[in-house]
Scaffold this motif. Structure first.
Motif, PDB file in Angstrom:
ATOM      1  N   UNK A 190      53.221  52.837  34.961  1.00  0.00           N
ATOM      2  CA  UNK A 190      51.885  53.453  35.049  1.00  0.00           C
ATOM      3  C   UNK A 190      51.017  53.006  33.885  1.00  0.00           C
ATOM      4  N   UNK A 191      51.600  52.961  32.705  1.00  0.00           N
ATOM      5  CA  UNK A 191      50.837  52.550  31.525  1.00  0.00           C
ATOM      6  C   UNK A 191      50.393  51.089  31.666  1.00  0.00           C
ATOM      7  N   UNK A 192      51.294  50.224  32.118  1.00  0.00           N
ATOM      8  CA  UNK A 192      50.947  48.813  32.309  1.00  0.00           C
ATOM      9  C   UNK A 192      49.868  48.682  33.380  1.00  0.00           C
ATOM     10  N   UNK A 193      49.999  49.421  34.472  1.00  0.00           N
ATOM     11  CA  UNK A 193      48.990  49.377  35.531  1.00  0.00           C
ATOM     12  C   UNK A 193      47.638  49.833  35.003  1.00  0.00           C
ATOM     13  N   UNK A 194      47.618  50.894  34.206  1.00  0.00           N
ATOM     14  CA  UNK A 194      46.362  51.380  33.627  1.00  0.00           C
ATOM     15  C   UNK A 194      45.738  50.291  32.759  1.00  0.00           C
ATOM     16  N   UNK A 195      46.543  49.645  31.929  1.00  0.00           N
ATOM     17  CA  UNK A 195      46.030  48.587  31.056  1.00  0.00           C
ATOM     18  C   UNK A 195      45.401  47.456  31.877  1.00  0.00           C
ATOM     19  N   UNK A 196      46.067  47.077  32.943  1.00  0.00           N
ATOM     20  CA  UNK A 196      45.573  45.974  33.778  1.00  0.00           C
ATOM     21  C   UNK A 196      44.311  46.387  34.538  1.00  0.00           C
ATOM     22  N   UNK A 197      44.308  47.583  35.093  1.00  0.00           N
ATOM     23  CA  UNK A 197      43.114  48.075  35.789  1.00  0.00           C
ATOM     24  C   UNK A 197      41.925  48.166  34.831  1.00  0.00           C
ATOM     25  N   UNK A 198      42.182  48.646  33.614  1.00  0.00           N
ATOM     26  CA  UNK A 198      41.135  48.763  32.599  1.00  0.00           C
ATOM     27  C   UNK A 198      40.585  47.383  32.248  1.00  0.00           C
ATOM     28  N   UNK A 199      41.479  46.448  31.967  1.00  0.00           N
ATOM     29  CA  UNK A 199      41.049  45.089  31.616  1.00  0.00           C
ATOM     30  C   UNK A 199      40.258  44.451  32.758  1.00  0.00           C
ATOM     31  N   UNK A 200      40.740  44.613  33.967  1.00  0.00           N
ATOM     32  CA  UNK A 200      40.065  44.025  35.121  1.00  0.00           C
ATOM     33  C   UNK A 200      38.655  44.571  35.269  1.00  0.00           C
ATOM     34  N   UNK A 201      38.495  45.884  35.082  1.00  0.00           N
ATOM     35  CA  UNK A 201      37.156  46.460  35.194  1.00  0.00           C
ATOM     36  C   UNK A 201      36.251  45.965  34.074  1.00  0.00           C
ATOM     37  N   UNK A 202      36.762  45.913  32.858  1.00  0.00           N
ATOM     38  CA  UNK A 202      35.961  45.468  31.719  1.00  0.00           C
ATOM     39  C   UNK A 202      35.513  44.018  31.875  1.00  0.00           C
ATOM     40  N   UNK A 203      36.388  43.201  32.440  1.00  0.00           N
ATOM     41  CA  UNK A 203      36.093  41.778  32.585  1.00  0.00           C
ATOM     42  C   UNK A 203      35.541  41.428  33.963  1.00  0.00           C
ATOM     43  N   UNK A 204      35.377  42.468  34.816  1.00  0.00           N
ATOM     44  CA  UNK A 204      34.871  42.294  36.179  1.00  0.00           C
ATOM     45  C   UNK A 204      35.687  41.261  36.956  1.00  0.00           C
ATOM     46  N   UNK A 205      37.019  41.460  36.901  1.00  0.00           N
ATOM     47  CA  UNK A 205      37.948  40.596  37.601  1.00  0.00           C
ATOM     48  C   UNK A 205      38.797  41.414  38.561  1.00  0.00           C
ATOM     49  N   UNK A 206      39.440  40.730  39.475  1.00  0.00           N
ATOM     50  CA  UNK A 206      40.382  41.376  40.375  1.00  0.00           C
ATOM     51  C   UNK A 206      41.630  41.760  39.576  1.00  0.00           C
ATOM     52  N   UNK A 214      44.703  42.194  40.433  1.00  0.00           N
ATOM     53  CA  UNK A 214      45.891  41.393  40.742  1.00  0.00           C
ATOM     54  C   UNK A 214      45.815  40.014  40.079  1.00  0.00           C
ATOM     55  N   UNK A 215      44.600  39.502  39.903  1.00  0.00           N
ATOM     56  CA  UNK A 215      44.413  38.243  39.191  1.00  0.00           C
ATOM     57  C   UNK A 215      44.731  38.420  37.702  1.00  0.00           C
ATOM     58  N   UNK A 216      44.294  39.532  37.124  1.00  0.00           N
ATOM     59  CA  UNK A 216      44.610  39.823  35.720  1.00  0.00           C
ATOM     60  C   UNK A 216      46.125  39.896  35.539  1.00  0.00           C
ATOM     61  N   UNK A 217      46.792  40.562  36.458  1.00  0.00           N
ATOM     62  CA  UNK A 217      48.250  40.663  36.397  1.00  0.00           C
ATOM     63  C   UNK A 217      48.892  39.281  36.505  1.00  0.00           C
ATOM     64  N   UNK A 218      48.413  38.464  37.429  1.00  0.00           N
ATOM     65  CA  UNK A 218      48.963  37.118  37.603  1.00  0.00           C
ATOM     66  C   UNK A 218      48.825  36.295  36.325  1.00  0.00           C
ATOM     67  N   UNK A 219      47.650  36.342  35.712  1.00  0.00           N
ATOM     68  CA  UNK A 219      47.407  35.585  34.481  1.00  0.00           C
ATOM     69  C   UNK A 219      48.310  36.097  33.359  1.00  0.00           C
ATOM     70  N   UNK A 220      48.441  37.398  33.239  1.00  0.00           N
ATOM     71  CA  UNK A 220      49.320  37.963  32.208  1.00  0.00           C
ATOM     72  C   UNK A 220      50.758  37.508  32.417  1.00  0.00           C
ATOM     73  N   UNK A 221      51.205  37.502  33.657  1.00  0.00           N
ATOM     74  CA  UNK A 221      52.572  37.057  33.956  1.00  0.00           C
ATOM     75  C   UNK A 221      52.768  35.605  33.545  1.00  0.00           C
ATOM     76  N   UNK A 222      51.796  34.777  33.846  1.00  0.00           N
ATOM     77  CA  UNK A 222      51.905  33.345  33.532  1.00  0.00           C
ATOM     78  C   UNK A 222      51.855  33.082  32.034  1.00  0.00           C
ATOM     79  N   UNK A 223      50.908  33.702  31.354  1.00  0.00           N
ATOM     80  CA  UNK A 223      50.726  33.437  29.921  1.00  0.00           C
ATOM     81  C   UNK A 223      51.881  33.944  29.076  1.00  0.00           C
ATOM     82  N   UNK A 224      52.392  35.095  29.423  1.00  0.00           N
ATOM     83  CA  UNK A 224      53.437  35.698  28.591  1.00  0.00           C
ATOM     84  C   UNK A 224      54.817  35.606  29.231  1.00  0.00           C
TER      85      UNK A 224
END
Length: 141
Positions: free
Chosen positions: A8-24, A26-36
């Motif tokens: 839940x905490x990870x999902x909140x972080x990703x949803x928050x980042x996506x809204x702040x950056x105006x991104x999808x 699931x795309x934020x999650x994909x990029x995080x998975x790839x980079x780290x």
């Protein structure tokens, strides 16, 4: 911290980042998975996908029952926790209602303002009380 609480905490972080950056989200999650090279709990994906697919309905319910608050005025962390909690309440029968509410409250307790836990608890508690009516209306649509 339990696996689902971490999810839940990870999902909140990703949803928050996506809204702040105006991104999808699931795309934020994909990029995080790839980079780290992250291994992500599947419940994170389920939460993000669920909130994303039901966000319009969830936001309508939150806006309707948030007395004196618009979604725009809410702290963003609170809104993300409310979306997750509302999705678990209304769309995920695997999570007991009380757990959905208490987990959302725990998120804002750790990440938001001093007033956030009581606000989130009150709003999700109201939605929990109205759930039979909300679910019936949702099923008809």
């Amino acid at each position: 911290m339990a696996k689902r609480s971490k999810a839940r905490r990870r999902a909140l972080e990703i949803l928050f980042e996506a809204e702040q950056r105006e991104l999808d989200p699931l795309e934020v999650l994909r990029v995080r998975r790839e980079r780290a090279d992250l291994i992500v709990n599947e419940y994170v994906v389920e939460l993000i996908d669920g909130v994303k697919s039901e966000q319009e309905k969830i936001d309508e319910i939150l806006a309707t029952y948030a007395r004196g608050w618009t979604l725009e005025r809410m702290p963003r962390v609170d809104l993300m926790a409310l979306r997750i909690g509302a999705w678990e309440l209304l769309c995920n029968n695997d999570i007991p209602d009380n757990v959905a509410v208490s987990e959302a409250v725990a998120l804002v307790h750790d990440l938001s303002t001093d007033d956030s836990p009581s606000f989130v608890n009150g709003l999700l508690g109201r939605i929990q009380q109205l759930k039979p009516t909300l679910v019936e209306v949702d099923d008809v649509e």
